[in-house]
Design a protein around this motif. Sequence first.
Motif, PDB file in Angstrom:
ATOM      1  N   PRO A   1       0.853  -1.199   0.000  1.00  0.00           N
ATOM      2  CA  PRO A   1       0.000   0.000   0.000  1.00  0.00           C
ATOM      3  C   PRO A   1       0.887   1.246   0.000  1.00  0.00           C
ATOM      4  N   GLN A   2       0.280   2.417  -0.035  1.00  0.00           N
ATOM      5  CA  GLN A   2       1.070   3.649   0.132  1.00  0.00           C
ATOM      6  C   GLN A   2       1.815   3.567   1.466  1.00  0.00           C
ATOM      7  N   GLY A   3       3.026   4.060   1.526  1.00  0.00           N
ATOM      8  CA  GLY A   3       3.752   4.047   2.798  1.00  0.00           C
ATOM      9  C   GLY A   3       5.244   4.286   2.601  1.00  0.00           C
ATOM     10  N   PHE A   4       5.954   4.474   3.702  1.00  0.00           N
ATOM     11  CA  PHE A   4       7.390   4.751   3.634  1.00  0.00           C
ATOM     12  C   PHE A   4       8.135   3.648   2.885  1.00  0.00           C
ATOM     13  N   GLU A   5       7.799   2.401   3.242  1.00  0.00           N
ATOM     14  CA  GLU A   5       8.555   1.281   2.651  1.00  0.00           C
ATOM     15  C   GLU A   5       8.412   1.265   1.127  1.00  0.00           C
ATOM     16  N   THR A   6       7.230   1.656   0.667  1.00  0.00           N
ATOM     17  CA  THR A   6       6.989   1.653  -0.775  1.00  0.00           C
ATOM     18  C   THR A   6       7.891   2.676  -1.461  1.00  0.00           C
ATOM     19  N   ALA A   7       7.945   3.865  -0.891  1.00  0.00           N
ATOM     20  CA  ALA A   7       8.777   4.917  -1.478  1.00  0.00           C
ATOM     21  C   ALA A   7      10.260   4.517  -1.396  1.00  0.00           C
ATOM     22  N   ILE A   8      10.671   4.000  -0.244  1.00  0.00           N
ATOM     23  CA  ILE A   8      12.080   3.600  -0.063  1.00  0.00           C
ATOM     24  C   ILE A   8      12.452   2.515  -1.084  1.00  0.00           C
ATOM     25  N   SER A   9      11.529   1.564  -1.273  1.00  0.00           N
ATOM     26  CA  SER A   9      11.811   0.476  -2.222  1.00  0.00           C
ATOM     27  C   SER A   9      11.933   0.997  -3.646  1.00  0.00           C
ATOM     28  N   HIS A  10      11.015   1.875  -4.036  1.00  0.00           N
ATOM     29  CA  HIS A  10      11.117   2.446  -5.388  1.00  0.00           C
ATOM     30  C   HIS A  10      12.497   3.075  -5.583  1.00  0.00           C
ATOM     31  N   VAL A  11      12.875   3.909  -4.633  1.00  0.00           N
ATOM     32  CA  VAL A  11      14.139   4.640  -4.787  1.00  0.00           C
ATOM     33  C   VAL A  11      15.316   3.660  -4.860  1.00  0.00           C
ATOM     34  N   ALA A  12      15.291   2.630  -4.010  1.00  0.00           N
ATOM     35  CA  ALA A  12      16.382   1.641  -4.005  1.00  0.00           C
ATOM     36  C   ALA A  12      16.480   0.941  -5.359  1.00  0.00           C
ATOM     37  N   ILE A  13      15.335   0.576  -5.898  1.00  0.00           N
ATOM     38  CA  ILE A  13      15.327  -0.157  -7.182  1.00  0.00           C
ATOM     39  C   ILE A  13      15.907   0.716  -8.295  1.00  0.00           C
ATOM     40  N   TYR A  14      15.524   1.997  -8.314  1.00  0.00           N
ATOM     41  CA  TYR A  14      16.054   2.890  -9.354  1.00  0.00           C
ATOM     42  C   TYR A  14      17.562   3.069  -9.201  1.00  0.00           C
ATOM     43  N   LYS A  15      18.016   3.220  -7.961  1.00  0.00           N
ATOM     44  CA  LYS A  15      19.463   3.401  -7.738  1.00  0.00           C
ATOM     45  C   LYS A  15      20.255   2.179  -8.196  1.00  0.00           C
ATOM     46  N   LEU A  16      19.630   1.001  -8.081  1.00  0.00           N
ATOM     47  CA  LEU A  16      20.291  -0.235  -8.522  1.00  0.00           C
ATOM     48  C   LEU A  16      20.293  -0.381 -10.043  1.00  0.00           C
ATOM     49  N   GLY A  17      19.541   0.470 -10.704  1.00  0.00           N
ATOM     50  CA  GLY A  17      19.401   0.313 -12.154  1.00  0.00           C
ATOM     51  C   GLY A  17      18.478  -0.850 -12.495  1.00  0.00           C
ATOM     52  N   ALA A  18      17.781  -1.348 -11.486  1.00  0.00           N
ATOM     53  CA  ALA A  18      16.827  -2.443 -11.717  1.00  0.00           C
ATOM     54  C   ALA A  18      15.507  -1.836 -12.208  1.00  0.00           C
ATOM     55  N   ILE A  19      14.540  -2.706 -12.508  1.00  0.00           N
ATOM     56  CA  ILE A  19      13.264  -2.232 -13.064  1.00  0.00           C
ATOM     57  C   ILE A  19      12.159  -2.484 -12.034  1.00  0.00           C
TER      58      ILE A  19
END
Length: 544
Positions: free
Chosen positions: A87-105
């Motif tokens: 759902p909406q939440g801190f973990e969701t935003a943190i995960s999105h950012v982590a995935i982008y930094k990894l160059g993952a999709i």
Amino acid sequence: MLERRDSYEALRSDFRWSIPDRFNIGVAVSDAWAARDPGRIALLEDRPSGGPATLSFADLAERSNALANGLRAQGIRRGDRVALLLPQGFETAISHVAIYKLGAIAVPLALLFGVEALEYRLVTAGVRAIVTNASGNARISAIKGRLRDLETVVLVEGGDGDAIGFDRLIADHPVAFTPEDTAPDDPAMMIFTSGTTGPPKGAVHGHRVLLGHMPGTEMAHEFPPRPGDRFWTPADWAWAGGLLNVLLPALYLGLPVVSSRSEKFEPEAACDLMARMEVRNAFIPPTALRMMKSTVGIARRFPKTLRTIESAGEALGRETWEWARQELGITVNEIYGQTECNLVIGSCGALGVGKAGAIGKPVPGHDVGLIDAEGQPVATGTPGQIAIRRPDPVMFLGYWQSPEATEKKFIGDWMVTGDQGVADEDGYIHFFGRDDDVITSAGYRIGPGEIEDCLTGHEAVALAAAVGKPDPVRTEIVKAYVVLRDGVEPSAPLAEEIKSWVRERLSAHEYPREVAFVDSMPLTTTGKVIRRIFRDRARREAEG
Ligand code: ATP
Ligand code: MG
């Protein structure tokens, strides 16, 4: 970003994209602000009791770094698909950012999806890792044997069985991380379309997609950042509307985003939340606004601090637009786009771009046309395919592993949307209907939106869907399926009254010759009416 703010025409003619050679969404929405203003609030989470919890840009940058290290330790590399079922939440935003930094999709998935919907998307995307919560994990566990690529499950509410705890993963890894050096065209996310017309398609976007959303966001929210601006949407962040119209552009502008997690949209609760959390900029899809409009006394509950309302995903319609202007004193800025190419037509009250019943005008930076089957422009007043000319930074890179489906989306350099629009003398584009939804009756082509809009103007009607029912004489007749307002009883005289209501206001060829009452509207998880269901029902009725 838009620079001049005086007139729409000047903005449009002077606009030039400035897309840097290297760009990473994760860095742009967290590290960039953490370096400038670490304590600035990135997210506010509504909590049932006590005040809101907050996450600063520094927290977002550090935790996403640690999570990126943790995911890398699990074998996640550039180009790998990592799903989010949250759902909406801190973990969701943190995960999105982590995935982008990894160059993952990143592959965002709606929490409302059942096991079949999840399996289809996870298998199609070849997802290798997923971040989810207990309710998501219960569904994942049930289908795990069939998810051949899935190796890692990260659970936000502590580890469980094979799943790794989200907090544990962050605590166990260093907060220093060198983000992958990505180009704007490198893939960043795969978003599945809503599946309104058929099986959902995985649209892959490059990191540039965020930059492509900025001019439309600036129009829809009347030039943020303004002091006190604070974004929120009831829409799931798994949908392009929630992720790309709200979460990511707000963070990119250094503005806080309010996160909330009600599963079902309730007008009163939504108003109370906006007031409690001091929301200034809301993205509220049309169905939700219509539900608000049909709730008695709702206007008084709207917070006075609300500055802008953006709406998209379906036609907003004249009735709801005028209601908001009169009752709320807010000009709703309607915008238009699709998962493949979002936020390309829009409105902006501050620029004087806004008209009842029209979507708006092309957003600066996007070349929007109305074309025929040969790719030629149609005349003013004639329906044509809404199309966007490439290259455009907001346009998808393609459907995941489907070059043929991607190719079919184009006529030359025009990306066709599958939606029809009509331009008027003032340069406004009106939504006519999705290709599949256009009704053909007695030689006329009728868009359902205008009829539905007129129906919801009747005091007894809460929601409505208009479809074509096969007819031996007229090819199709218009049939309306109507949800009545709370407390109103269905009856044959009411059906007649509703038919005359439309007939008097629209025309004799557009009014519904049949009106049926239903208890609820079939909606996608993104809150759109699934007309296909009524179309099938009407066809069965016609076949007798
Ligand atoms: P699918 O492609 O899987 O059938 P979908 O088209 O509903 O699903 P999305 O990409 O979420 O998936 O939705 C984009 C569509 O929503 C547009 O193509 C258009 O039909 C509709 N839409 C978006 N904004 C508006 C608007 N302002 N007015 C009318 N329709 C809109
Ligand atoms: Mg679509």
